[in-house]
Design a protein around this motif. Structure first.
Motif, short mmCIF file in Angstrom:
data_model
loop_
_atom_site.label_atom_id
_atom_site.label_comp_id
_atom_site.label_asym_id
_atom_site.label_seq_id
_atom_site.Cartn_x
_atom_site.Cartn_y
_atom_site.Cartn_z
N GLY A 1 0.90 -1.46 0.00
CA GLY A 1 -0.02 0.47 -0.06
C GLY A 1 1.13 1.12 0.35
O GLY A 1 0.78 2.15 0.68
N VAL A 2 2.04 1.20 -0.19
CA VAL A 2 3.44 2.56 -0.38
C VAL A 2 3.16 2.68 -1.39
O VAL A 2 2.99 2.27 -2.16
CB VAL A 2 4.41 2.13 0.15
N ALA A 3 2.95 4.17 -1.72
CA ALA A 3 2.25 4.83 -3.56
C ALA A 3 3.81 5.18 -3.57
O ALA A 3 5.09 4.77 -3.31
CB ALA A 3 2.14 6.07 -2.83
N PRO A 4 3.64 4.46 -5.27
CA PRO A 4 4.81 4.49 -5.96
C PRO A 4 6.18 6.21 -5.90
O PRO A 4 7.11 5.48 -5.26
CB PRO A 4 4.78 4.83 -7.43
N LEU A 5 5.18 7.15 -5.38
CA LEU A 5 5.66 8.53 -5.63
C LEU A 5 7.19 8.43 -3.76
O LEU A 5 7.93 8.49 -3.86
CB LEU A 5 5.30 9.54 -5.86
N ASP A 6 5.74 7.70 -2.84
CA ASP A 6 7.26 7.36 -1.40
C ASP A 6 8.17 6.57 -1.66
O ASP A 6 9.03 6.45 -1.17
CB ASP A 6 5.89 7.09 -0.42
N ALA B 1 19.76 1.59 -12.87
CA ALA B 1 19.04 0.72 -11.90
C ALA B 1 17.55 1.78 -11.39
O ALA B 1 15.98 1.07 -11.76
CB ALA B 1 19.41 -0.17 -10.51
N MET B 2 17.99 3.18 -10.80
CA MET B 2 16.97 3.73 -10.41
C MET B 2 15.97 3.65 -11.69
O MET B 2 14.76 4.29 -11.52
CB MET B 2 17.87 5.22 -10.44
N LYS B 3 16.21 3.74 -13.57
CA LYS B 3 15.67 4.70 -14.37
C LYS B 3 14.63 3.80 -14.60
O LYS B 3 13.52 3.52 -14.38
CB LYS B 3 17.26 4.70 -14.93
N ALA B 4 15.32 2.06 -14.32
CA ALA B 4 14.87 1.15 -14.61
C ALA B 4 12.91 1.26 -13.69
O ALA B 4 12.09 0.88 -13.75
CB ALA B 4 15.17 -0.21 -14.64
N ALA B 5 13.51 1.72 -11.89
CA ALA B 5 12.48 1.09 -11.37
C ALA B 5 11.54 2.21 -11.67
O ALA B 5 10.51 1.79 -11.71
CB ALA B 5 13.41 1.34 -9.99
N VAL B 6 12.05 4.25 -11.84
CA VAL B 6 11.31 4.93 -12.47
C VAL B 6 9.98 4.38 -13.19
O VAL B 6 9.22 4.53 -13.50
CB VAL B 6 11.81 6.11 -12.17
N ASN B 7 10.87 3.88 -14.17
CA ASN B 7 10.05 3.46 -15.53
C ASN B 7 8.91 2.55 -15.03
O ASN B 7 7.75 2.59 -15.95
CB ASN B 7 10.81 2.93 -16.42
N HIS B 8 9.09 2.05 -13.74
CA HIS B 8 8.52 0.21 -13.76
C HIS B 8 7.48 1.25 -12.75
O HIS B 8 5.99 1.40 -13.12
CB HIS B 8 8.52 -0.48 -13.63
N LEU B 9 7.29 2.03 -11.96
CA LEU B 9 6.37 2.56 -10.79
C LEU B 9 5.50 4.09 -11.42
O LEU B 9 4.65 3.90 -10.85
CB LEU B 9 7.25 3.00 -9.71
N GLU B 10 6.31 4.60 -12.68
CA GLU B 10 6.06 5.67 -13.77
C GLU B 10 4.11 4.69 -13.77
O GLU B 10 2.89 6.26 -13.66
CB GLU B 10 6.10 6.06 -14.69
N PHE C 1 1.97 3.31 -12.62
CA PHE C 1 1.09 3.14 -11.35
C PHE C 1 0.76 4.75 -10.72
O PHE C 1 0.17 5.42 -9.36
CB PHE C 1 1.93 2.48 -9.80
N MET C 2 1.28 6.02 -11.33
CA MET C 2 1.47 6.90 -10.21
C MET C 2 0.45 7.97 -11.42
O MET C 2 -0.09 8.04 -12.70
CB MET C 2 2.71 8.22 -10.54
N GLU C 3 -0.30 9.12 -10.21
CA GLU C 3 -1.30 9.77 -11.06
C GLU C 3 -0.56 11.14 -11.89
O GLU C 3 1.14 11.25 -11.57
CB GLU C 3 -1.67 10.63 -9.87
N LYS C 4 -0.93 11.50 -13.07
CA LYS C 4 -0.12 12.16 -13.54
C LYS C 4 0.76 13.37 -12.66
O LYS C 4 1.90 13.93 -12.65
CB LYS C 4 -1.37 12.88 -14.50
N ALA C 5 -0.40 14.14 -12.03
CA ALA C 5 0.08 14.98 -11.36
C ALA C 5 1.68 14.48 -10.72
O ALA C 5 2.04 15.38 -10.07
CB ALA C 5 -0.92 15.17 -10.22
N ASP C 6 1.32 13.52 -9.53
CA ASP C 6 2.87 13.13 -9.22
C ASP C 6 3.74 13.41 -9.63
O ASP C 6 3.72 12.97 -10.92
CB ASP C 6 2.36 11.28 -8.71
#
Ligand code: B1M
Length: 693
Positions: A194-199, A232-241, A243-248
Motif C-alpha cells: 500500500g505504499v505509494a509509488p512516489l513514496d 537501476a534507478m531509471k528502470a525502477a522509476v519507469n516501472h512505478l510511473e 502506477f502514478m497519477e499524472k500530477a504525481d
C-alpha cells in the motif's frame, strides 16, 4: 635488494616481495596485529623500493573463521592492502565482496579484528603495539568471538543474504549494486504493502542513490558503477510511473542544461543529465551549440530552478561570460551552474560571476553538480551557497603571479633546436583520405588511463591491477569488452592528411604547393615568453640543397552518428552504454591520431624502434611531435580555419563550428613535425590556458 639487483643483476621490476600474511583469528597471540604490520610493510615497500612489486596470499588472514566471515574479512583486508600499494593479490575473486557494498556493521567487525581495536569494555591503547600482552590477547579473543557469533549459521550465497534484508534495504541495494535482478518483483511487493509509488521513489530508492553519491565522493564507487546504479534507478522509476497519477512528480527541482554557443561538447553534459535526472531532478537538456536567446527562451518556458552551462574549450568558457551577461540583461536571476574541461573555479569567480551578478556555481564534475543542486534546493542550505557563489568583484579569486619577468617577443630561433639535422624527404605530397576500419588495431592505441581512468573513473593503474586480478578492474574490463562488441559496427573512423613543403619565417611557417614560390597558407605561432624561448616555427629546418623541410597535417574523426546513437541509448535508460559509447568514440579518435602519427613517421622514413611500447608512444618517446590547435604550444583555435582551407576535412564529415570546434565531437586535428628536438611547451602566457594539464 642489492644482492638481487647487483650480484644477480635482476631488474627491480622483476622482483616480487611477499611481506606475508598471518592469520588474525586463530587466537595465536604471536599473530595479533599481523594485519597492521603487513599493511605497514606494503606502505614502506612502496615508499622505499617503489619499483618492486608486492604480492599477498590474502585469505590466510581469515583462517579459522566461518566461511561467510572470511569473505568479509578478506575483502576488507584486501581493500586496505590495495590502498597501501599492493600489486598482486592471490585470492578467490568469487569469494570477495565489493568493499562499497559490505554493510557498515560487517565492515566494522572486520576492521576491529584486523586492527585489534580495543572495545569499550577492554580499555587499552588504539595501536595494538602499545597494548599489554594481556590486553592484546583479550581484545583479539573479544573480536574473534564477536565475528564468529555474527556470522554463525550465515551462508555465503548472496541470494539468501540479500533476500534476508528488509524490503526497503533490498530496494536501496538494487540501486547501490546497480542490479535490476529481482527489482521489479520487490517494487510490486512494496506497492502491495500500500505504499505509494512516489513514496517508494523518494524513500528507499532515493536513499540508494544518496548512498551511491556518498560512496562516489569517498572514492569507493567509480563513474561506471554510478551509471549502472542510475540504470537501476531509471528502470525502477519507469516501472512505478505506470502506477502514478499524472500530477504525481518525483521532481526535487528543474534545471535547463545546455552546451554553449559554438561548442559541440556532449559527453560531459550528458553525464550531468543522467546523474541529475536519476536523483530526482527534472532536466531540460537543450543540446549543443545553444545561443543565449534560446536559453533565455527556455528559461521563460520551463521556469527552471537553475541553468547548467557546459563547454569543453577556453573559448566556451569565454562564451559563458557573454551568456551570463545576456541572462542579466534579460532579468534572469536564478543560479547558474557551469562546468567543462577547460573551465576553472578561478575563471568562474573572476570572469563569469561578475558578468551575471547572481550566483554562479562551478561544478568540477557531475556529482558536484548534483551536490550543488541539492544544496540550492534545500532551504536550510540555500542562503549559504547563494552567498558563497555570488561574486560581484572581478578578481575575487587570486590570479597566480608568474614570477618570470615577461621578455619582449622575439622571433629568434631558439638555440635549443639544432639546424644541422638532415631533412627527411616527404614520402608523398598529395592529400590522403581514408576510412580506417581496423577498430581492434585502433583500440590498441587507446591510452587505458584515459578510457578506464578519466572517462569511466577507475582509480589506480588499470592495466597493472587487471593483470593482478583486481575484481573492480575485471568487472570494468568485461563491461568495456561488451561495449566494444556492441560499438564495433557503429563507430566509423575516417582520416585525412597531407605533407606540405614548409619554410620558417620568424615565428611563422609558410606552407607551399610543391616547388611553389608563394605560400598557400601561413600559420603564425607564439613564442615561449622567456629568453631563448621555443616557438613551433623553430622546428622547421632551413632548406637544404634547395629542398624544403615539410609539415604534415591531419584530421581524424570517430564521431559520425555517435550523438544520435547515444541519445537513443540514454532514452532507453542504458546509461553505461550511453556514456561508454561516447567515451569510446572520443578515445578512438585520439587512438586514431596516435595510429596515424605512427604511420606518418613510418612514411617519413623514421619508423619507431621495434621494441617501442604503447606506453612510450602515449608519452611521445618517438621522433618529432604532433601539436593540436588549442593546446598550449599553439593555443589559437582560429588557426583551425587554416587546416580547413588546406585539408578540407569536410570531405570526411568534419565541420568547423563558429566556435572553431570540430563537429562531430570525437575529432582531432594536428600538425606533425619531424624535428628530433621537438618538445611540448606553453607558447603564450595566457594564464587561463596554463591551468590545463
Ligand atoms: Co581536448 N582539449 N581537444 N579532447 N581534451 C582539452 C579540453 C584541453 C584543455 C587540453 C589541453 O589543452 N591540455 C584543450 C582545450 C584548451 C583550450 O580551450 N584552448 C583541448 C583541445 C584544444 C582539444 C582540440 C581542439 C584539439 C584539436 O584537435 N585541435 C580538440 C577539439 C575537439 C572538437 O573540436 N570536437 C580536442 C579533442 C578532444 C578529444 C575528442 C580527443 C577528447 C574528448 C573531448 C570531450 O570530452 N568531448 C579530448 C579530451 C579527452 C580532453 C581532455 C584531456 C579531457 C576532457 C574530459 O575529461 N572530457 C581535456 C584536458 C583536461 O581537461 N584535462 C582536453 C570528458 C568529460 C566527461 O569531462 O567535459 O570535463 P568534462 O565534463 C565533466 C565536468 O566538466 C562537469 O561534469 C562533467 C562530467 O563529470 N561538467 C558539468 C561539464 N559540464 C557541466 C555542466 C554542469 C555541471 C557539471 O551544469 C549543471
Amino acid at each position: 635488494m642489492d644482492l638481487l639487483t647487483t650480484k644477480y643483476g635482476i631488474a627491480p621490476e622483476d622482483i616480487i616481495i611477499d611481506p606475508l600474511v598471518f592469520p588474525c583469528a586463530t587466537g595465536d597471540t604471536n599473530y595479533i596485529g599481523g594485519a597492521v604490520e603487513t599493511i605497514e610493510a606494503l606502505r614502506l615497500i612502496r615508499q622505499h623500493i617503489p619499483f618492486v612489486k608486492t604480492a599477498l596470499g590474502v585469505s590466510n588472514i581469515s583462517f579459522g573463521l566461518p566461511a561467510s566471515a572470511r569473505e568479509v574479512v578478506n575483502s576488507v583486508f584486501l581493500y586496505y592492502c590495495t590502498k597501501a600499494g599492493l600489486d598482486l593479490a592471490i585470492v578467490n575473486a568469487e569469494k570477495l565482496e565489493r568493499f562499497a557494498s559490505i554493510p557498515d556493521e560487517e565492515k566494522h567487525l572486520a576492521e576491529a579484528l584486523l586492527f585489534n581495536t580495543p572495545p569499550p569494555e577492554i580499555p587499552a591503547a588504539q595501536d595494538w603495539r602499545e597494548q599489554t600482552p594481556e590486553q592484546k590477547a583479550a581484545i583479539n579473543q573479544h573480536h574473534i568471538a564477536k565475528i564468529a557469533e555474527f556470522f554463525r549459521g550465515r551462508t555465503q550465497t548472496k541470494k539468501v543474504k540479500a533476500a534476508d534484508l528488509p524490503l526497503d534495504q533490498r530496494l536501496a541495494n538494487y540501486i547501490l549494486e546497480g542490479t535490476k535482478e529481482g527489482l521489479i518483483a520487490d517494487l510490486d511487493l512494496k506497492r502491495a504493502e500500500g505504499v505509494a509509488p512516489l513514496d517508494i521513489i523518494n524513500g528507499p530508492l532515493m536513499a540508494g542513490m544518496a548512498e551511491v553519491g556518498r560512496l562516489f565522493n569517498a572514492n569507493e564507487l567509480i563513474v561506471a558503477e554510478v551509471l549502472q546504479s542510475a540504470e537501476a534507478m531509471k528502470a525502477a522509476v519507469n516501472h512505478l510511473e505506470q502506477f502514478m497519477e499524472k500530477a504525481d512528480t518525483a521532481s526535487r527541482g528543474k534545471i535547463v542544461l545546455a552546451t554553449v554557443k559554438g561548442d559541440v561538447h556532449d559527453i560531459g553534459k550528458n553525464l550531468v543529465e543522467i546523474i541529475l535526472s536519476n536523483n530526482g531532478y527534472q532536466v531540460v537538456n537543450l543540446g549543443i551549440k545553444i545561443p543565449s536567446d534560446q536559453l533565455i527562451q527556455a528559461w521563460r518556458e520551463h521556469k527552471p530552478d537553475a541553468i547548467g552551462l557546459s563547454g569543453l574549450l577556453v573559448k566556451s568558457a569565454q562564451q559563458m561570460v557573454l551568456t551570463a551577461a545576456d541572462f542579466k540583461d534579460a532579468g534572469i536571476d536564478i543560479p547558474i551552474l557551469v562546468g567543462g574541461a577547460a573551465l576553472s573555479e578561478r575563471f568562474t569567480v573572476n570572469k563569469i560571476a561578475p558578468a551575471y551578478g547572481e550566483a554562479v556555481c562551478y561544478a568540477k564534475d557531475a556529482m558536484t553538480g548534483l551536490r550543488i543542486m541539492n544544496q540550492l534546493m534545500d532551504p536550510s542550505e540555500r542562503p549559504a551557497i547563494l552567498a558563497a557563489n555570488t561574486n560581484l568583484t572581478p578578481g575575487a579569486f587570486a590570479e597566480p603571479v608568474s614570477g618570470a619577468p615577461l621578455v619582449p617577443e622575439s622571433d629568434e630561433r631558439s638555440t635549443k633546436v639544432r639546424i644541422d639535422v638532415p631533412i627527411p624527404p616527404a614520402p608523398y605530397l598529395e592529400r590522403k583520405v581514408r576510412d580506417v576500419p581496423q577498430l581492434t588495431e585502433l583500440w590498441s592505441y587507446i591510452n587505458p588511463f584515459m578510457l578506464f581512468g578519466r572517462h569511466l573513473g577507475y582509480k589506480g593503474n588499470f592495466e597493472k591491477n587487471l593483470a593482478q586480478g583486481d575484481p573492480k578492474a575485471i568487472d570494468l574490463n568485461n563491461l568495456v569488452n561488451d561495449l566494444k562488441k556492441r560499438a564495433a559496427p557503429l563507430i566509423k573512423v575516417k582520416a585525412v592528411w597531407q605533407f606540405f613543403e614548409a619554410e620558417r619565417a620568424g615565428n611563422s611557417i609558410n606552407l607551399f604547393e610543391p616547388n611553389a614560390k608563394t605560400p598557400i597558407h601561413t600559420f603564425h605561432f607564439g613564442r615561449q615568453p622567456r629568453a631563448n624561448g621555443l616557438c613551433l616555427s623553430d622546428y622547421i629546418l632551413p632548406a637544404q640543397n634547395g629542398a624544403r623541410d615539410h609539415l604534415a597535417i591531419f584530421v581524424v574523426t570517430a564521431g559520425a552518428g555517435v550523438r544520435e546513437l547515444a541519445e537513443d541509448l540514454k532514452a532507453k535508460g542504458e546509461y553505461f552504454m550511453t556514456h561508454g559509447l561516447q567515451a569510446l568514440a572520443i578515445e578512438t579518435a585520439e587512438g586514431c591520431a596516435e595510429w596515424l602519427h605512427r604511420r606518418i613517421r613510418e612514411d617519413w622514413g623514421f619508423p619507431d624502434p621495434a621494441e617501442m611500447t604503447m606506453h612510450e608512444r602515449f608519452t611521445s618517446r618517438y621522433r618529432g611531435k604532433r601539436y593540436s590547435f588549442g593546446y598550449p604550444a599553439c593555443p589559437n583555435l582560429d588557426d583551425q580555419q587554416g587546416i580547413w582551407k588546406l585539408l578540407h576535412p569536410e570531405d570526411i564529415g568534419v565541420e568547423l563550428t563558429e566556435g572553431m570546434m570540430m563537429e562531430p565531437e570525437a575529432s582531432v586535428s594536428a600538425l606533425v613535425f619531424q624535428h628530433p628536438d621537438c618538445a611540448y611547451f606553453t607558447a603564450s602566457d595566457d594564464r587561463e590556458l596554463q591551468n590545463q594539464d
